[in-house]
Design an enzyme around this catalytic site. Structure first.
Site, PDB file in Angstrom:
ATOM      1  N   ARG A 197      32.763 -30.524  -2.324  1.00 24.19           N
ATOM      2  CA  ARG A 197      32.570 -29.440  -1.363  1.00 24.19           C
ATOM      3  C   ARG A 197      32.213 -29.981   0.015  1.00 24.19           C
ATOM      4  NH1 ARG A 197      27.453 -28.213  -0.218  1.00 24.19           N
ATOM      5  NH2 ARG A 197      25.965 -29.548  -1.270  1.00 24.19           N
ATOM      6  N   ASN A 198      32.346 -31.305   0.173  1.00 23.93           N
ATOM      7  CA  ASN A 198      32.028 -31.949   1.443  1.00 23.93           C
ATOM      8  C   ASN A 198      33.132 -32.932   1.802  1.00 23.93           C
ATOM      9  OD1 ASN A 198      29.431 -30.991   2.374  1.00 23.93           O
ATOM     10  ND2 ASN A 198      28.570 -31.892   0.519  1.00 23.93           N
ATOM     11  N   GLY A 291      30.042 -37.043 -11.271  1.00 24.60           N
ATOM     12  CA  GLY A 291      29.091 -37.991 -10.696  1.00 24.60           C
ATOM     13  C   GLY A 291      27.669 -37.555 -10.992  1.00 24.60           C
ATOM     14  N   ARG A 292      26.760 -38.068 -10.185  1.00 17.03           N
ATOM     15  CA  ARG A 292      25.352 -37.716 -10.354  1.00 17.03           C
ATOM     16  C   ARG A 292      25.098 -36.357  -9.705  1.00 17.03           C
ATOM     17  NH1 ARG A 292      21.038 -37.806  -7.171  1.00 17.03           N
ATOM     18  NH2 ARG A 292      19.028 -38.416  -8.034  1.00 17.03           N
ATOM     19  N   ASP A 293      24.339 -35.506 -10.375  1.00 17.15           N
ATOM     20  CA  ASP A 293      23.894 -34.231  -9.827  1.00 17.15           C
ATOM     21  C   ASP A 293      25.046 -33.371  -9.306  1.00 17.15           C
ATOM     22  OD1 ASP A 293      21.912 -32.341  -9.309  1.00 17.15           O
ATOM     23  OD2 ASP A 293      21.554 -33.052  -7.280  1.00 17.15           O
ATOM     24  N   ALA A 295      27.216 -30.274  -8.557  1.00 12.80           N
ATOM     25  CA  ALA A 295      26.922 -28.848  -8.373  1.00 12.80           C
ATOM     26  C   ALA A 295      25.419 -28.570  -8.352  1.00 12.80           C
ATOM     27  CB  ALA A 295      27.610 -28.004  -9.440  1.00 12.80           C
TER      28      ALA A 295
END
Ligand code: ZN
Length: 387
Positions: A197-198, A291-293, A295
């Site tokens: 989202r980035n 990946g890590r974390d 959402a």
């Protein structure tokens, strides 16, 4: 290619004479004005992105998702897809609507874009919804805040789409049927989806490359979520331009497909990771990068709960899970907590907050953090929504 969730791609898009007839019918139906989040959801339901859902959830389905993270038939599903009108214009229609009625749904442009055939209306418990889905009732959580602003009554029923939406980055938006066709054309058997989202930084790219290098992956589907914007979000055209710069300058053309997913971002840690994987399964992906974390937002979620949920609720997709990833000065390249022996001080942070801070101050972003083509786009400024 992997089958859609539940085995069949839902198609609620009306065509030909039936569409003409129902467009005319919609003009005379009572109208409801969904919030933009549900406008997006309604279109995605009709396009099959949320298969096997063919409409907004009824009480039985909603309760099943809250209680067991499964649809009534047993298929894993972690995010309620509810329509709880909150627009003051809808009060009179809402008071009279009942199972069997047809209502027109109106988009932000005032167009009757879909017909909802109501199966039932029901009150729902926002506190239980929030706790089961977002794992918190904290009104500071962005989706909990949205939920608190939603109406008290949910309207369930099947969606028939009359018109496609006019989306901010519509030229990038592909339907599940279209991506499946494209994967076939490209000869990809196993496709890995990348949720984001980035704009892409080097750690994102590292996960993409490691995944594409796997023997059991033929293609990479980059699918940024670009729904309703909140303060501090990057503009959708900026995110897509950054990804285009990465894809065009660095990746082989026949290995990567870039498309946008216009739905409102659900920050629900593990529950959102699984939901977004299910959506990508419908688009034809059988591998999913975690990946890590993923959402996550704030500190609501254990950063690796998004890995474990794929063991708790198997969905036929192979999760491709990664530890924390970073540039290490001592390693002289990208590394992870699994591959690098050096202290945290050797790492170059790719945290979005740091990137934003440097952008705001007009400081240069090093190639260890961003590709120069991506940095140049972000350096133009005005890329973040401020209000
Ligand atoms: Zn290192």
């Amino acid at each position: 290619m992997i089958d859609p969730h539940g085995g069949r791609l839902i198609d609620g898009v009306l065509k030909g004479p039936e569409r003409e007839r129902r467009i005319a019918e919609a003009e005379h139906l009572p109208a409801l004005h969904p919030h933009i989040d549900q406008v997006y959801d309604a279109e995605k339901i009709a396009l099959g992105a949320y298969s096997p859902l063919s409409g907004f959830m009824d009480r039985n389905t909603f309760e099943s998702v809250l209680a067991s993270r499964r649809l009534p038939g047993g298929l894993p599903w972690t995010i309620p897809i509810l329509f709880a009108p909150s627009d003051p214009r809808d009060a009179a229609v809402l008071a009279g609507v009942k199972g069997g009625d047809a209502v027109a749904l109106v988009d932000g442009a005032g167009r009757r874009f879909a017909i909802l055939t109501v199966s039932e209306t029901f009150p729902y418990d926002k506190g239980r919804y929030a706790e089961a889905t977002f794992l918190t009732k904290d009104p500071a959580h962005p989706n909990v805040a949205d939920l608190l602003a939603a109406g008290p009554t949910a309207v369930a029923g099947k969606i028939a789409l009359l018109h496609r939406l006019d989306l901010p980055v519509g030229r990038f938006e592909l339907t599940p049927a279209e991506t499946r066709q494209e994967f076939l054309r490209l000869g990809w058997k196993h496709v890995a989806a990348y949720q984001c989202r980035n704009p892409p930084h080097t750690a994102h790219e590292y996960l993409q490359r490691c995944t594409l290098d796997r023997e059991d992956v033929d293609g990479l589907f980059i699918h940024p979520v670009v729904g309703r914007l909140k303060k501090g979000d990057y503009l959708p055209d900026v995110i897509l331009a950054c990804y285009e710069a990465l894809v065009n300058n660095y990746y082989p053309k026949d290995r990567v497909l870039l498309s946008s997913l216009t739905v409102t971002m659900r920050y629900a840690g593990p529950n959102a990771a699984l939901f977004y994987a299910i959506v990508r399964k419908n688009y034809g992906c059988d591998r999913y990068i975690v990946g890590r974390d993923q959402a996550g937002v704030g500190k609501y979620y254990d950063p690796f709960a998004c890995h474990r949920i794929f063991d708790e609720l198997p969905i036929e997709i192979l999760p491709v899970r990664y530890p924390e990833t970073f540039y290490c000065r001592s390693c002289g390249g990208m590394a992870t907590t699994k591959t690098c022996a050096h202290p945290v001080s050797a790492r170059v942070s790719t945290a979005q907050t740091l990137i934003r801070e440097k952008l705001k101050k007009g400081e240069p972003l090093p190639p260890e953090v961003l590709r120069p083509e991506v940095a140049a786009i972000l350096a133009r400024g005005g890329e973040i929504l401020n209000d």
